[in-house]
Design a protein around this motif. Structure first.
Motif, PDB file in Angstrom:
ATOM      1  N   ASP A   1      -0.539 -16.287  -1.852  1.00 13.75           N
ATOM      2  CA  ASP A   1       0.671 -16.958  -1.383  1.00 13.75           C
ATOM      3  C   ASP A   1       1.692 -17.079  -2.515  1.00 13.75           C
ATOM      4  N   VAL A   2       1.204 -17.258  -3.741  1.00 18.20           N
ATOM      5  CA  VAL A   2       2.113 -17.363  -4.890  1.00 18.20           C
ATOM      6  C   VAL A   2       2.814 -16.035  -5.151  1.00 18.20           C
ATOM      7  N   SER A   3       2.052 -14.936  -5.126  1.00 20.95           N
ATOM      8  CA  SER A   3       2.674 -13.638  -5.409  1.00 20.95           C
ATOM      9  C   SER A   3       3.613 -13.214  -4.283  1.00 20.95           C
ATOM     10  N   PHE A   4       3.302 -13.578  -3.042  1.00 22.47           N
ATOM     11  CA  PHE A   4       4.229 -13.319  -1.935  1.00 22.47           C
ATOM     12  C   PHE A   4       5.540 -14.069  -2.171  1.00 22.47           C
ATOM     13  N   ALA A   5       5.442 -15.322  -2.601  1.00 22.74           N
ATOM     14  CA  ALA A   5       6.639 -16.121  -2.833  1.00 22.74           C
ATOM     15  C   ALA A   5       7.476 -15.531  -3.963  1.00 22.74           C
ATOM     16  N   ASP A   6       6.815 -15.046  -5.013  1.00 15.76           N
ATOM     17  CA  ASP A   6       7.542 -14.426  -6.122  1.00 15.76           C
ATOM     18  C   ASP A   6       8.302 -13.190  -5.649  1.00 15.76           C
ATOM     19  N   ALA A   7       7.664 -12.378  -4.846  1.00 17.59           N
ATOM     20  CA  ALA A   7       8.308 -11.168  -4.335  1.00 17.59           C
ATOM     21  C   ALA A   7       9.471 -11.505  -3.411  1.00 17.59           C
ATOM     22  N   ALA A   8       9.305 -12.546  -2.612  1.00 17.13           N
ATOM     23  CA  ALA A   8      10.384 -12.957  -1.711  1.00 17.13           C
ATOM     24  C   ALA A   8      11.597 -13.433  -2.496  1.00 17.13           C
TER      25      ALA A   8
ATOM     26  N   ASN B   1      10.452  -8.566   2.595  1.00 17.03           N
ATOM     27  CA  ASN B   1      11.456  -8.219   3.593  1.00 17.03           C
ATOM     28  C   ASN B   1      11.601  -9.349   4.614  1.00 17.03           C
ATOM     29  N   LEU B   2      10.471  -9.875   5.055  1.00 15.62           N
ATOM     30  CA  LEU B   2      10.493 -10.954   6.040  1.00 15.62           C
ATOM     31  C   LEU B   2      11.175 -12.208   5.502  1.00 15.62           C
ATOM     32  N   PHE B   3      10.707 -12.690   4.350  1.00 10.95           N
ATOM     33  CA  PHE B   3      11.198 -13.981   3.873  1.00 10.95           C
ATOM     34  C   PHE B   3      12.583 -13.900   3.248  1.00 10.95           C
ATOM     35  N   ALA B   4      13.007 -12.700   2.850  1.00 13.58           N
ATOM     36  CA  ALA B   4      14.397 -12.542   2.425  1.00 13.58           C
ATOM     37  C   ALA B   4      15.323 -12.487   3.638  1.00 13.58           C
TER      38      ALA B   4
ATOM     39  N   GLU C   1      17.200 -12.461  -4.225  1.00  4.48           N
ATOM     40  CA  GLU C   1      18.188 -12.302  -5.293  1.00  4.48           C
ATOM     41  C   GLU C   1      18.755 -10.890  -5.352  1.00  4.48           C
ATOM     42  N   ALA C   2      17.918  -9.887  -5.099  1.00  3.06           N
ATOM     43  CA  ALA C   2      18.361  -8.494  -5.196  1.00  3.06           C
ATOM     44  C   ALA C   2      19.245  -8.087  -4.021  1.00  3.06           C
ATOM     45  N   GLN C   3      19.006  -8.686  -2.862  1.00  2.00           N
ATOM     46  CA  GLN C   3      19.761  -8.414  -1.637  1.00  2.00           C
ATOM     47  C   GLN C   3      19.848  -6.916  -1.328  1.00  2.00           C
ATOM     48  N   PRO C   4      18.723  -6.238  -1.235  1.00  2.00           N
ATOM     49  CA  PRO C   4      18.766  -4.826  -0.851  1.00  2.00           C
ATOM     50  C   PRO C   4      19.052  -4.682   0.632  1.00  2.00           C
ATOM     51  N   ASP C   5      19.461  -3.498   1.038  1.00  2.00           N
ATOM     52  CA  ASP C   5      19.616  -3.260   2.474  1.00  2.00           C
ATOM     53  C   ASP C   5      18.490  -2.381   3.015  1.00  2.00           C
ATOM     54  N   GLY C   6      17.474  -2.182   2.183  1.00  6.67           N
ATOM     55  CA  GLY C   6      16.297  -1.466   2.626  1.00  6.67           C
ATOM     56  C   GLY C   6      15.222  -1.492   1.559  1.00  6.67           C
ATOM     57  N   TYR C   7      14.006  -1.136   1.945  1.00 12.17           N
ATOM     58  CA  TYR C   7      12.845  -1.242   1.058  1.00 12.17           C
ATOM     59  C   TYR C   7      12.040   0.052   1.073  1.00 12.17           C
ATOM     60  N   VAL C   8      11.474   0.370  -0.086  1.00  8.83           N
ATOM     61  CA  VAL C   8      10.483   1.426  -0.213  1.00  8.83           C
ATOM     62  C   VAL C   8       9.289   0.837  -0.946  1.00  8.83           C
TER      63      VAL C   8
ATOM     64  N   VAL D   1      18.893   1.738  -6.977  1.00 10.19           N
ATOM     65  CA  VAL D   1      17.478   1.377  -6.910  1.00 10.19           C
ATOM     66  C   VAL D   1      17.198   0.179  -7.808  1.00 10.19           C
ATOM     67  N   VAL D   2      16.598  -0.859  -7.223  1.00 11.57           N
ATOM     68  CA  VAL D   2      16.142  -2.013  -7.990  1.00 11.57           C
ATOM     69  C   VAL D   2      14.625  -2.086  -7.835  1.00 11.57           C
ATOM     70  N   GLY D   3      13.929  -2.077  -8.941  1.00 17.77           N
ATOM     71  CA  GLY D   3      12.482  -2.006  -8.898  1.00 17.77           C
ATOM     72  C   GLY D   3      11.793  -3.348  -8.986  1.00 17.77           C
ATOM     73  N   TYR D   4      10.682  -3.471  -8.275  1.00 24.02           N
ATOM     74  CA  TYR D   4       9.806  -4.636  -8.376  1.00 24.02           C
ATOM     75  C   TYR D   4       8.388  -4.115  -8.549  1.00 24.02           C
ATOM     76  N   THR D   5       7.844  -4.269  -9.758  1.00 27.17           N
ATOM     77  CA  THR D   5       6.512  -3.738 -10.060  1.00 27.17           C
ATOM     78  C   THR D   5       5.526  -4.837 -10.435  1.00 27.17           C
ATOM     79  N   ASP D   6       5.824  -6.057 -10.033  1.00 31.48           N
ATOM     80  CA  ASP D   6       4.950  -7.187 -10.339  1.00 31.48           C
ATOM     81  C   ASP D   6       4.025  -7.547  -9.177  1.00 31.48           C
ATOM     82  N   VAL D   7       3.780  -6.607  -8.278  1.00 32.16           N
ATOM     83  CA  VAL D   7       2.886  -6.882  -7.156  1.00 32.16           C
ATOM     84  C   VAL D   7       1.493  -7.214  -7.674  1.00 32.16           C
ATOM     85  N   HIS D   8       0.903  -8.241  -7.114  1.00 33.79           N
ATOM     86  CA  HIS D   8      -0.439  -8.690  -7.488  1.00 33.79           C
ATOM     87  C   HIS D   8      -1.455  -7.943  -6.639  1.00 33.79           C
ATOM     88  N   VAL D   9      -2.444  -7.310  -7.286  1.00 32.54           N
ATOM     89  CA  VAL D   9      -3.511  -6.659  -6.540  1.00 32.54           C
ATOM     90  C   VAL D   9      -4.308  -7.737  -5.811  1.00 32.54           C
TER      91      VAL D   9
END
Length: 435
Positions: free
Chosen positions: A86-93, A120-123, A98-105, A74-82
């Protein structure tokens, strides 16, 4: 309304509709199933998306521990912007690339789920952000292929993002919201656990619940699917198909359940049954609008939220000015439904009755006013601001709001009446104050 009760198929229009949804598991405690379900989808390295507030709650530990117990990395991403940008979407992408997961929760409200969809889309298919964004703001290019599996776990009873192929964000350069809409974005599965809403503040429950109301009401009153131009080929049939027999089922039941439970869910956090019912209404409305589409109140809301100056809602974290999504929608709704009622007065009256209005003896000519009055009553009961003026707008903002809303053609064209700039300006003017 049954299929045979819809209007005849208009010339050049589509006589069919498609029903899509994520696989849904609903019930208290089902969040603990996420590990087993992720493993069953073939995930081995999982990106767990959330925001900093949810990450501090017990539900986050439940999800993380379930994934770990299933033997997943599990690799966590908790920096989602409420209210993502477009900037926060780019950060998440970038994180996802970089994390290269094979699935998302995703575990959170609509902001978290939408951000996870975008990552998921932009990765998976890197491109300039506007490549897939709805026209006319973006290029609206089709997503090239399937995305990696995504299990969405909502923590609010409102957005329905867990069952739709839509991801919404603020485009900072335009000071307006826009989004990406594609069947490919729809999460693979949704785990809808009412226990996740137990600690929500009243203000958040109210705003999210009114988003549910708007999803159901807009989908129920949208242009009928038989009045939508036929696509060049079946694969191009849009998600916003217009009101159809399937979406009607979900809309009517969501309105009924919401009418009976919203005020209790807002004012009595200890009433777990009311909050569970709100979660169910959100799921029903999410499936409905994911196949029918919303219209003018949502299209106008993107400008209301995008142009916010200094409004800070109750129940939300301090910081940046914010008009929560459900609030930005409902402040427009009474004005819009007064305008649209003449097209389908029976539907507008039926919606008012489902919400709880005493409208049995109402005349069809009064349908818009009856529905608007019930919406205003609900707004006041759950302490929503008094129209646009209540969130900081004045008459001098009408032009800017109109210019911000008009590009939302994906939504506006789903309305039952034409939404020109003069019409939008008058609707915004009528939405400034209701009481």
């Amino acid at each position: 309304m049954a299929c045979c009760e819809f209007p005849a198929v208009a010339e050049g229009c589509d006589g069919a509709f498609t029903v899509d949804s994520s696989r849904i598991t609903f019930g208290r405690g089902c969040l603990a199933e996420v590990g087993e379900r992720a493993a069953a989808l073939g995930m081995r390295r999982v990106a767990l998306f959330s925001d900093v507030d949810v990450a501090g709650l017990a539900v986050f530990a439940v999800a993380r521990d379930s994934l770990l117990a299933a033997g997943l990395d599990v690799v966590g991403y908790t920096d989602v912007h409420v209210e993502p940008t477009d900037v926060s979407f780019a950060d998440a992408a970038r994180f996802a690339q970089e994390a290269q997961p094979d699935g998302y929760v995703s575990l959170g409200g609509g902001s978290v789920i939408d951000t996870c969809k975008a990552a998921n889309l932009f990765a998976s298919y890197p491109a300039d952000l506007l490549t897939y964004v709805n026209a006319p703001i973006g290029e609206a290019k089709p997503i090239p292929g399937p995305l990696k599996p995504h299990i969405a776990c909502p923590t609010t009873a409102g957005t329905g993002s867990e069952v739709t192929g839509i991801a919404i964000f603020d485009l900072l350069s335009l000071a307006a919201k826009t989004g990406i809409a594609s069947h490919a974005l729809r999460p693979t599965e949704a785990l809808v656990d009412p226990d996740c809403t137990a600690t929500l503040p009243a203000g958040v429950v109210a705003a999210a619940g009114l988003d549910v109301l708007s999803h159901a009401l807009e989908s129920y009153t949208a242009r009928p699917y038989v009045h939508r131009p036929a696509p060049a080929r079946p694969s191009l049939r849009p998600m916003s198909q217009g009101a159809n027999p399937w979406s009607d089922l979900g809309c009517r039941e969501a309105l009924r359940v919401l009418g009976q439970n919203l005020e209790t869910a807002v004012h009595d956090a200890a009433d777990s049954a009311a909050r569970e019912q709100m979660m169910w209404a959100a799921t029903l409305a999410g499936i409905a609008f994911g196949n029918a589409g919303v219209h003018a109140p949502h299209g106008m809301a993107y400008a209301v939220a995008g142009l916010v100056r200094d409004f800070h809602p109750s129940g939300y974290p301090p910081g940046e000015p914010l008009v929560p999504h459900g609030m930005s929608v409902i402040v427009n709704a009474p004005a819009v439904f007064r305008f649209t009622a003449q097209v389908s007065p029976q539907r507008h009256l039926e919606a008012a009755r489902l919400l709880g209005a005493d409208a049995d003896d109402a005349d069809l000519d009064d349908a818009g006013e009856v529905l608007a009055a019930e919406l205003i009553r609900i707004m006041r009961a759950v302490h929503i601001p008094n129209g646009l003026s209540g969130v900081g707008y004045t008459e001098s903002d009408i032009t800017a709001l109109t210019e911000g809303a008009f590009p939302q053609q994906r939504l506006l064209q789903n309305a039952p009446r034409e939404m020109t700039k003069p019409v939008l300006a008058e609707l915004f003017r009528n939405a400034l104050r209701y009481w």
